[in-house]
Motif scaffolding. Structure first.
Motif, PDB file in Angstrom:
ATOM      1  N   ALA A 189     -12.449   2.167   5.250  1.00 27.57           N
ATOM      2  CA  ALA A 189     -12.442   3.278   4.304  1.00 27.57           C
ATOM      3  C   ALA A 189     -13.388   2.878   3.168  1.00 27.57           C
ATOM      4  O   ALA A 189     -13.061   2.006   2.362  1.00 27.57           O
ATOM      5  CB  ALA A 189     -11.033   3.528   3.780  1.00 27.57           C
ATOM      6  N   PRO A 190     -14.582   3.469   3.103  1.00 22.79           N
ATOM      7  CA  PRO A 190     -15.549   3.085   2.076  1.00 22.79           C
ATOM      8  C   PRO A 190     -15.075   3.450   0.674  1.00 22.79           C
ATOM      9  O   PRO A 190     -14.317   4.403   0.488  1.00 22.79           O
ATOM     10  CB  PRO A 190     -16.795   3.899   2.426  1.00 22.79           C
ATOM     11  N   ARG A 191     -15.543   2.699  -0.293  1.00 23.08           N
ATOM     12  CA  ARG A 191     -15.230   2.998  -1.698  1.00 23.08           C
ATOM     13  C   ARG A 191     -15.659   4.426  -2.022  1.00 23.08           C
ATOM     14  O   ARG A 191     -16.573   4.976  -1.397  1.00 23.08           O
ATOM     15  CB  ARG A 191     -15.901   1.997  -2.628  1.00 23.08           C
ATOM     16  N   LYS A 192     -14.966   5.025  -2.938  1.00 25.00           N
ATOM     17  CA  LYS A 192     -15.211   6.382  -3.433  1.00 25.00           C
ATOM     18  C   LYS A 192     -14.944   7.466  -2.395  1.00 25.00           C
ATOM     19  O   LYS A 192     -15.330   8.621  -2.602  1.00 25.00           O
ATOM     20  CB  LYS A 192     -16.619   6.517  -4.022  1.00 25.00           C
ATOM     21  N   VAL A 193     -14.289   7.111  -1.275  1.00 20.90           N
ATOM     22  CA  VAL A 193     -13.908   8.101  -0.270  1.00 20.90           C
ATOM     23  C   VAL A 193     -12.382   8.192  -0.267  1.00 20.90           C
ATOM     24  O   VAL A 193     -11.698   7.182  -0.062  1.00 20.90           O
ATOM     25  CB  VAL A 193     -14.435   7.720   1.134  1.00 20.90           C
ATOM     26  N   PRO A 194     -11.816   9.377  -0.516  1.00 23.13           N
ATOM     27  CA  PRO A 194     -10.360   9.521  -0.512  1.00 23.13           C
ATOM     28  C   PRO A 194      -9.771   9.115   0.841  1.00 23.13           C
ATOM     29  O   PRO A 194     -10.355   9.387   1.894  1.00 23.13           O
ATOM     30  CB  PRO A 194     -10.148  11.015  -0.760  1.00 23.13           C
ATOM     31  N   HIS A 195      -8.613   8.465   0.784  1.00 28.07           N
ATOM     32  CA  HIS A 195      -7.937   8.094   2.022  1.00 28.07           C
ATOM     33  C   HIS A 195      -6.437   7.990   1.791  1.00 28.07           C
ATOM     34  O   HIS A 195      -5.962   7.852   0.665  1.00 28.07           O
ATOM     35  CB  HIS A 195      -8.502   6.796   2.609  1.00 28.07           C
ATOM     36  N   VAL A 196      -5.715   8.090   2.890  1.00 29.71           N
ATOM     37  CA  VAL A 196      -4.262   7.978   2.897  1.00 29.71           C
ATOM     38  C   VAL A 196      -3.883   7.481   4.280  1.00 29.71           C
ATOM     39  O   VAL A 196      -4.591   7.737   5.259  1.00 29.71           O
ATOM     40  CB  VAL A 196      -3.587   9.335   2.557  1.00 29.71           C
ATOM     41  N   TRP A 197      -2.789   6.759   4.382  1.00 23.79           N
ATOM     42  CA  TRP A 197      -2.384   6.214   5.671  1.00 23.79           C
ATOM     43  C   TRP A 197      -0.887   5.999   5.698  1.00 23.79           C
ATOM     44  O   TRP A 197      -0.235   5.936   4.655  1.00 23.79           O
ATOM     45  CB  TRP A 197      -3.141   4.926   5.982  1.00 23.79           C
ATOM     46  N   ALA A 198      -0.351   5.906   6.917  1.00 23.53           N
ATOM     47  CA  ALA A 198       1.085   5.687   7.057  1.00 23.53           C
ATOM     48  C   ALA A 198       1.388   5.050   8.401  1.00 23.53           C
ATOM     49  O   ALA A 198       0.698   5.296   9.397  1.00 23.53           O
ATOM     50  CB  ALA A 198       1.842   7.000   6.928  1.00 23.53           C
ATOM     51  N   TYR A 199       2.444   4.267   8.416  1.00 24.99           N
ATOM     52  CA  TYR A 199       3.022   3.740   9.653  1.00 24.99           C
ATOM     53  C   TYR A 199       3.841   4.866  10.250  1.00 24.99           C
ATOM     54  O   TYR A 199       4.657   5.483   9.551  1.00 24.99           O
ATOM     55  CB  TYR A 199       3.889   2.523   9.328  1.00 24.99           C
ATOM     56  N   THR A 200       3.642   5.157  11.537  1.00 27.29           N
ATOM     57  CA  THR A 200       4.299   6.312  12.144  1.00 27.29           C
ATOM     58  C   THR A 200       5.514   5.965  12.987  1.00 27.29           C
ATOM     59  O   THR A 200       6.156   6.861  13.520  1.00 27.29           O
ATOM     60  CB  THR A 200       3.299   7.122  13.005  1.00 27.29           C
ATOM     61  N   GLY A 201       5.848   4.697  13.115  1.00 25.99           N
ATOM     62  CA  GLY A 201       7.106   4.376  13.769  1.00 25.99           C
ATOM     63  C   GLY A 201       7.002   3.372  14.886  1.00 25.99           C
ATOM     64  O   GLY A 201       5.946   2.822  15.174  1.00 25.99           O
ATOM     65  N   GLY A 202       8.157   3.140  15.490  1.00 26.03           N
ATOM     66  CA  GLY A 202       8.304   2.100  16.491  1.00 26.03           C
ATOM     67  C   GLY A 202       9.204   1.025  15.915  1.00 26.03           C
ATOM     68  O   GLY A 202       9.882   1.233  14.908  1.00 26.03           O
ATOM     69  N   ALA A 203       9.213  -0.126  16.527  1.00 28.22           N
ATOM     70  CA  ALA A 203      10.096  -1.206  16.064  1.00 28.22           C
ATOM     71  C   ALA A 203       9.648  -1.759  14.715  1.00 28.22           C
ATOM     72  O   ALA A 203      10.274  -1.537  13.696  1.00 28.22           O
ATOM     73  CB  ALA A 203      10.156  -2.314  17.111  1.00 28.22           C
ATOM     74  N   VAL A 204       8.545  -2.471  14.710  1.00 27.34           N
ATOM     75  CA  VAL A 204       7.993  -3.054  13.482  1.00 27.34           C
ATOM     76  C   VAL A 204       6.495  -2.792  13.484  1.00 27.34           C
ATOM     77  O   VAL A 204       5.832  -2.979  14.496  1.00 27.34           O
ATOM     78  CB  VAL A 204       8.248  -4.578  13.418  1.00 27.34           C
TER      79      VAL A 204
END
Length: 161
Positions: free
Chosen positions: A98-113
């Motif tokens: 994710a380059p600097r100055k570029v909006p981003h968001v992320w998440a773990y979607t599941g499973g064990a760990v």
């Protein structure tokens, strides 16, 4: 294992950080996950690497770094990332920048760990950000001033997963 002051005084010393261990042997909770510092720089220009281990779904709010590129490498589990207007699913072994100055968001979607390595280049104020936000053992608050003080802009809520 040497302490953090010894490491900071001599960053050329090789250091082994065991699995599930923090460089400084400290505990840092984010509510849905735990982060461990794997590589910390001697100054803001170096590289900062954390491992984020999830026991529940979730992730941080949408944001942007003014001066850091952020590299993600999925170790275990599945992660959903939005970088700019593009959407990506990371499975173990996948990575994305994710380059600097570029909006981003992320998440773990599941499973064990879920486990993901995150690298900030240059480190900037990211180490101090994580030291601050993990005091509450919750995901970083949606407080724009806190994010700006650490070189980021808060842009929206976390992903719903």
């Amino acid at each position: 294992m040497s302490n953090s002051l010894e490491y900071q005084a001599d960053p050329s010393t090789a250091r082994r950080i065991a699995a599930n261990q923090d460089q400084f042997e400290e505990h840092r909770g984010l509510g849905v996950s735990i982060i461990t510092f794997k590589v910390t720089p001697k100054d803001h220009d170096g590289t900062f690497i954390i491992e984020n281990t999830f026991h529940e779904r979730g992730g941080p709010p949408r944001h942007m770094h003014y001066d850091q590129d952020e590299w993600f490498y999925a170790v275990n589990g599945t992660f959903l990332l939005e970088v700019g207007r593009e959407v990506f699913t990371l499975e173990p072994g996948d990575s994305i920048l994710a380059p600097r100055k570029v909006p981003h968001v992320w998440a773990y979607t599941g499973g064990a760990v879920g486990r993901i390595l995150i690298t900030f280049m240059p480190a900037g104020k990211m180490e101090s950000f994580f030291r601050e936000v993990t005091k509450a053992n919750a995901m970083p608050p949606q407080n724009p001033e806190l994010w700006r003080a650490h070189g980021m802009e808060l842009l929206g809520p976390p992903l719903e997963v």
